[in-house]
Design an enzyme around this catalytic site. Structure first.
Site, mmCIF file in Angstrom:
data_model
loop_
_atom_site.group_PDB
_atom_site.id
_atom_site.type_symbol
_atom_site.label_atom_id
_atom_site.label_comp_id
_atom_site.label_asym_id
_atom_site.label_seq_id
_atom_site.Cartn_x
_atom_site.Cartn_y
_atom_site.Cartn_z
ATOM 1 N N ALA A 12 6.445 1.201 2.051
ATOM 2 C CA ALA A 12 5.833 2.444 2.509
ATOM 3 C C ALA A 12 5.122 2.119 3.817
ATOM 4 C CB ALA A 12 4.856 2.964 1.461
ATOM 5 N N SER A 50 -3.920 3.072 5.598
ATOM 6 C CA SER A 50 -2.858 2.554 4.743
ATOM 7 C C SER A 50 -2.409 3.641 3.765
ATOM 8 C CB SER A 50 -3.336 1.307 3.999
ATOM 9 O OG SER A 50 -2.253 0.661 3.368
ATOM 10 N N ASN A 51 -1.754 3.269 2.709
ATOM 11 C CA ASN A 51 -1.332 4.237 1.694
ATOM 12 C C ASN A 51 -1.425 3.582 0.311
ATOM 13 O OD1 ASN A 51 1.270 2.854 1.174
ATOM 14 N ND2 ASN A 51 1.658 3.464 3.299
ATOM 15 N N HIS A 52 -1.051 4.321 -0.727
ATOM 16 C CA HIS A 52 -1.276 3.846 -2.095
ATOM 17 C C HIS A 52 -0.160 2.959 -2.650
ATOM 18 C CE1 HIS A 52 -4.819 6.265 -2.574
ATOM 19 N NE2 HIS A 52 -4.170 7.354 -2.213
ATOM 20 N N SER A 53 0.779 2.541 -1.810
ATOM 21 C CA SER A 53 1.897 1.731 -2.334
ATOM 22 C C SER A 53 1.377 0.429 -2.943
ATOM 23 C CB SER A 53 2.873 1.411 -1.199
ATOM 24 O OG SER A 53 3.797 0.450 -1.649
#
Ligand code: CTP
Length: 399
Positions: free
Chosen positions: A276, A209-212
């Site tokens: 994101a 995943s990502n930090h959004s």
């Protein structure tokens, strides 16, 4: 949540209910929202909360009695003309009935009938009183005269009974007033927004995943809703929740987000893709937890569908398609390339490596990129204010 109450002139009417103490908190919240507040009490409300409390908190004269010494005869008319917004909280059954039937026997009522501002009543009464057919008929009369009704909440009532009748909490009332007072330039428009990250599962316990955080997308959805749009939010996994009531599809993976967007895009006027989206997902999902019995592990990834690009290929010419670009270098160059490659009408460029900008922060700093016009930078502000500026810009594009 963008604050539309700042510098608004608010009349706070208080009628005689045990919940009148909450109007002191509401007064404080309105002041914190930078509204200018004047208070009018019914004579019986003054028995619950002495006017001095409101006077000290509001730093203003409190109105209670039409015949108060020092009042001039048309004080209620001046007050009525002064207000941008008139809220009665709490509004009792007695006051409600008088409002619906044109009875004008105190300062609060006289001011109400003289007032053409936006009007709101927040109800407080026992459940049986609320459900009484005459009360319901009176509510219909008020609604028909463009009065906003803030329904009472369920919970413990003054009688000790549990039921519907409690005055809404001051925070809830404030949120609703902010919604009511906001301009509505997007009335009649349908807006779809994607927000948050996506998660691509590797096995039952791991994902990519990502930090959004979803904050920017939710700020856009909340603000579009306040500005009158019919909003559909496609929201990736985040603990953040919308502040207003609109259609929300909760999704986890890019595939699910793609599917939800494709099922909903056709009827939209404006599409804003703020999510994101994870660009890649594991080639193979492992049904069982992958054990760590190797010193090195290589994970094969495949590309996810590009939702913005897919929409750019099929959108109707009158649909406005807006994407974001999160960059760390060559921002204008990369965002312009995305604008062209994905056939978007606008790309909102932000930087992951600028202070107080990009993922997870409460503020953002964006540059609007469009074909054939120079980039338009917007100042760094709270995400809800940035959302408001972006949507205002979009409103101008529509006109
Ligand atoms: N986007 C999308 N689907 C994807 C990837 C991105 O819809 N699979 C959208 C994003 O929501 C955003 C825009 O495309 O509106 C640009 O996303 P960004 O992550 O900045 O760029 P990418 O297209 O993923 O390209 P890169 O990662 O190479 O910068």
């Amino acid at each position: 949540m963008k604050n539309f109450l700042a510098h608004k002139k608010v009349l706070l009417g208080v009628s005689a209910s045990i919940s009148a103490y909450k109007s002191l908190f509401l007064l404080r919240l309105l002041q914190q929202a930078e509204a200018e507040v004047k208070v009018i009490l019914t004579p019986h409300a003054a028995k619950f909360i002495p006017p001095l409390n409101f006077e000290l908190l509001s730093h203003q004269k409190v109105y209670c009695d039409l015949w108060q010494e020092g009042n001039y005869w048309s004080e209620h008319v001046h007050l009525a003309n002064w207000a941008d917004l008139f809220i009665i909280a709490p509004c009792t059954l007695n006051t409600l009935s008088k409002l619906a039937n044109g009875i004008c026997d105190n300062a609060l009522l006289a001011t109400w009938f003289a007032c053409n501002a936006t009007k709101v009543v927040a109800l407080a009464m026992e459940e049986n009183m609320y459900f009484n057919p005459i009360t319901q008929r009176n509510l219909e009369i008020l609604k028909a005269t463009s009065t906003y009704i803030l329904e009472p909440e369920d919970g413990e009532l003054a009688s000790g009974k549990i039921g519907k009748g409690r005055l809404a909490e001051p925070e809830t009332i404030l949120k609703k007033l902010n919604y009511i007072i906001a301009p509505k330039p997007l009335q009649g428009k349908k807006v779809l927004i994607t927000a948050g990250p996506t998660q691509e599962s590797i096995d039952p316990v791991r994902f990519i995943s990502n930090h959004s955080s979803g904050k920017m997308g939710i700020a856009l959805a909340d603000t579009a809703c306040m500005l009158g749009a019919e909003v559909t939010l496609i929201l990736g996994p985040t603990p953040m929740r919308p502040n207003y009531s609109y259609k929300v599809y909760s999704v986890v993976s890019a595939e699910q987000m793609y599917k939800a967007v494709m099922e909903n895009y056709i009827e939209q006027d404006i599409l804003i893709l703020c999510a994101a989206v994870a660009d890649y997902k594991p080639l193979k999902y492992s049904e069982n937890k992958i054990k760590k019995n190797h010193s090195q592990w290589e994970l094969s990834l495949v590309k996810n569908p590009d939702i913005l690009k897919a929409l750019g290929a099929i959108k109707r010419p009158e649909q406005l398609l807006i994407g974001f670009a999160l960059e760390t270098e060559k921002g204008i160059e990369n965002a312009t390339q995305k604008l062209i490659e994905k056939n978007a009408d606008m790309i909102i460029l932000n930087y992951a490596n600028y202070p107080n900008s990009g993922f997870s922060t409460d503020t953002n700093e964006v540059i609007l990129i469009q074909k054939n016009i120079p980039p338009t930078p917007l100042p760094q502000e709270k995400k809800e204010n940035v959302a408001y500026q972006i949507l205002n810009y979009i409103v101008d594009l529509l006109n």
